[in-house]
Design an enzyme around this catalytic site. Structure first.
Site, PDB file in Angstrom:
ATOM      1  N   CYS A  80       0.831  -1.207   0.000  1.00 44.68           N
ATOM      2  CA  CYS A  80       0.000   0.000   0.000  1.00 44.68           C
ATOM      3  C   CYS A  80       0.871   1.265   0.000  1.00 44.68           C
ATOM      4  O   CYS A  80       1.563   1.505  -0.975  1.00 44.68           O
ATOM      5  CB  CYS A  80      -0.980  -0.045   1.164  1.00 44.68           C
ATOM      6  SG  CYS A  80      -2.393   1.049   0.901  1.00 44.68           S
ATOM      7  N   HIS A 166      -3.796  -5.540   0.281  1.00 40.75           N
ATOM      8  CA  HIS A 166      -3.163  -6.033   1.517  1.00 40.75           C
ATOM      9  C   HIS A 166      -3.221  -7.547   1.624  1.00 40.75           C
ATOM     10  O   HIS A 166      -4.231  -8.095   2.076  1.00 40.75           O
ATOM     11  CB  HIS A 166      -3.848  -5.401   2.733  1.00 40.75           C
ATOM     12  CG  HIS A 166      -3.567  -3.944   2.875  1.00 40.75           C
ATOM     13  ND1 HIS A 166      -2.572  -3.452   3.679  1.00 40.75           N
ATOM     14  CD2 HIS A 166      -4.146  -2.871   2.292  1.00 40.75           C
ATOM     15  CE1 HIS A 166      -2.545  -2.130   3.598  1.00 40.75           C
ATOM     16  NE2 HIS A 166      -3.495  -1.750   2.766  1.00 40.75           N
ATOM     17  N   GLU A 168      -1.880  -9.323   3.768  1.00 36.51           N
ATOM     18  CA  GLU A 168      -1.734  -9.777   5.156  1.00 36.51           C
ATOM     19  C   GLU A 168      -3.044  -9.892   5.921  1.00 36.51           C
ATOM     20  O   GLU A 168      -3.052 -10.362   7.054  1.00 36.51           O
ATOM     21  CB  GLU A 168      -0.781  -8.857   5.936  1.00 36.51           C
ATOM     22  CG  GLU A 168      -1.267  -7.428   6.118  1.00 36.51           C
ATOM     23  CD  GLU A 168      -0.920  -6.513   4.936  1.00 36.51           C
ATOM     24  OE1 GLU A 168      -0.529  -7.020   3.872  1.00 36.51           O
ATOM     25  OE2 GLU A 168      -1.056  -5.289   5.091  1.00 36.51           O
TER      26      GLU A 168
END
Lengths: 188, 319
Positions: A80, A166, A168
């Site tokens: 990001c 993202h 994660e």
């Protein structure tokens, strides 16, 4: 393997740490003020996301990060704001996104490369970005979405990768595989 | 690989013993899985140096005080109940800003804890703080999304040392610890409940009457969605509740004009609370919730809406 997570202040920085822990890789979250010498000991660097607006004058808040990129020769992944920072560092344009995305996004893979190896051509990811980075010279775009042309890229000269979405977070499909793929690149 | 609850518990116990030493500690439980799990760890680590309290803020779920004390007794955790609802309502009078609410509540909790600590001569406060609490509270480059009462809502000066064994964990990992340590299922599997309680489910000013309204609405949402999940009409949501909006709209009840509040229903699927998606509730279940809320609360509520926002851009709770 030791990973250092450079903390740009994301809500999900600690999720990167968790994802790596679950992949059996030890990692540490460190501030952008960490001395360069300490960074160089790591095997991989990951720049987290964050609320800072890289393209809107907040790049000065990234501390020693420019030096990390210049001096650290191992694999680097930016997420990001981290991706935008890397893109801008190498001559790209970070700017307010034409289509900001929050929550669910369909990622369309243009080039699987090693980062998306074994993944389907399309998958659902979670994003949260006001800005984006475009026109990144010497980088190859690996994925896009309907509203955003550069959701993932790779440097053509160094093992440097970036994702605007993202990987994660739990709602991103195959997120952990993307980190595993990145770590595989590092093990080579 | 992954998270090993057994190893975590052993580490947390020995760390707590070395941090607290021979001193006394207090722990406050809210009835949620985080504080109950921290209490269970503490009652193994320092059983003879521990005072466990439950603060009834007037902003708890329906029957919460009773439920929590009974279940805590079953789990072998002796609980002291402190009623502080007058104090909470009077301090929150006229406050509408969500951050101000959270900070006042954080401060009030510490007041009550410090008072309780005096009588037990405690020097430590054990909290069930988990990763999202300090992440969302912000610091440095990290923006403050909401000041969690146990982190960003703490007063700058306080007379107790903090002991937070679960700071690195997320909710799904806390549940694994809770199961491993043997907490009853009604705790280990219970849906999350925010520390500031119903205060963050009442938009605008908090009054005892609004607390009653949203408490009842939350109970209805819980009952209906649990029933629907048990009947296999849908998956059990990760978190599900009602929010009282300060917006009044026109309705018609028994041919007479009504002008009442709006209730928003929220139900999300999540693993760790850091990302979330609105649940797909079957329309007939939503209708049933709406019918019940507007009938039971007919004096106050004549409209019910469903929140379809993901996190991000929304958060799970509205404030």
């Amino acid at each position: 393997m030791d990973a250092l997570i450079i903390d740009f202040g994301s809500q999900w920085t600690h999720r990167i740490h968790r994802t790596l822990t679950y992949l059996d890789v030890s990692s540490k979250i460190v501030p952008v003020t960490t001395p360069v010498a300490d960074i160089l000991k790591a095997d991989v660097l990951i720049f987290s996301g964050g609320a800072i607006r890289i393209g809107l004058g907040d790049a000065h808040q990234t501390g020693n990060s420019r030096e990390y990129i210049e001096k650290f020769q191992g694999p680097i992944l930016g997420i990001c704001a981290g991706q935008q920072f890397i893109g801008m560092h190498f001559g790209g344009t970070a700017q307010p996104a034409k289509g900001p995305e929050y929550g669910k996004v369909e990622i369309i893979v243009d080039d699987k490369d090693e980062l998306f190896a074994g993944l389907p051509d399309k998958f659902t990811a979670w994003a949260s970005h006001n800005d984006e980075v475009i026109n990144t010279p010497n980088f190859k775009v690996l994925a896009h979405s309907k509203d955003c042309s550069n959701h993932a890229f790779k440097s053509l000269s160094r093992p440097i990768y970036g994702c605007l979405f993202h990987p994660e977070v739990e709602h991103t499909q195959h997120g952990s595989e993307i980190y595993a793929n990145f770590l595989k690149i590092a093990k080579k | 690989m992954g998270f090993e609850p057994k190893k975590f518990i052993e580490g947390a116990i020995s760390q707590m013993r070395s941090q607290v030493g021979k001193k006394h500690a207090i722990i406050a439980v809210s009835g949620g899985v985080d504080s109950m799990t921290a209490a269970a760890i503490a009652s193994k680590a320092i059983p003879k140096q521990l005072t466990c309290i439950f603060v009834d803020t007037g902003l708890m779920r329906k029957n919460e005080a009773h439920l929590v004390s009974t279940a805590a007794a079953k789990a072998g955790i002796p609980l002291q109940v402190i009623n502080a609802s007058d104090k909470f309502f009077s301090s929150l009078k006229g406050i509408t800003d969500p951050e101000e609410k959270r900070k006042i509540i954080g401060g009030l909790f510490i007041d009550v804890f410090e008072q309780a600590a005096k009588s037990s001569k405690a020097e430590f406060l054990i909290q069930g703080t988990i990763a999202p609490d300090w992440i969302e509270s912000g610091s440095g480059l990290r923006d403050t999304i909401k000041s969690h009462h146990n982190v960003g809502g703490l007063p700058k000066k306080m007379g107790l040392f903090l002991c937070e064994p679960m700071r690195e964990l997320y909710k799904d990992e806390v549940r694994k610890v809770a199961r491993e340590i043997g907490l009853p299922l009604e705790f280990s599997e219970r849906q999350p409940f925010p520390g500031p309680g119903l205060a963050v489910r009442i938009m605008g000013e908090i009054t005892p009457q609004k607390a009653e309204i949203v408490r009842e609405a939350c109970a209805i949402v819980e009952e209906e969605l649990e029933a629907a999940a048990h009947a296999k009409k849908m998956e059990m949501p990760w978190q599900y509740f009602a929010v009282l909006l300060p917006i009044k709209t026109v309705g018609v009840l028994g041919d007479a004009r009504a002008y009442g509040y709006t209730i928003a229903v929220r139900a999300v699927e999540s693993l760790d609370g850091m990302t979330a998606k609105a649940c797909r509730i079957p329309p007939e279940v939503l209708e049933q919730i709406s019918d019940r809320i507007t009938r039971v609360l007919k004096e106050h509520v004549n409209r019910v809406v469903y929140d379809t926002t993901s996190k991000p851009p929304g958060t799970i709770e509205w404030e």
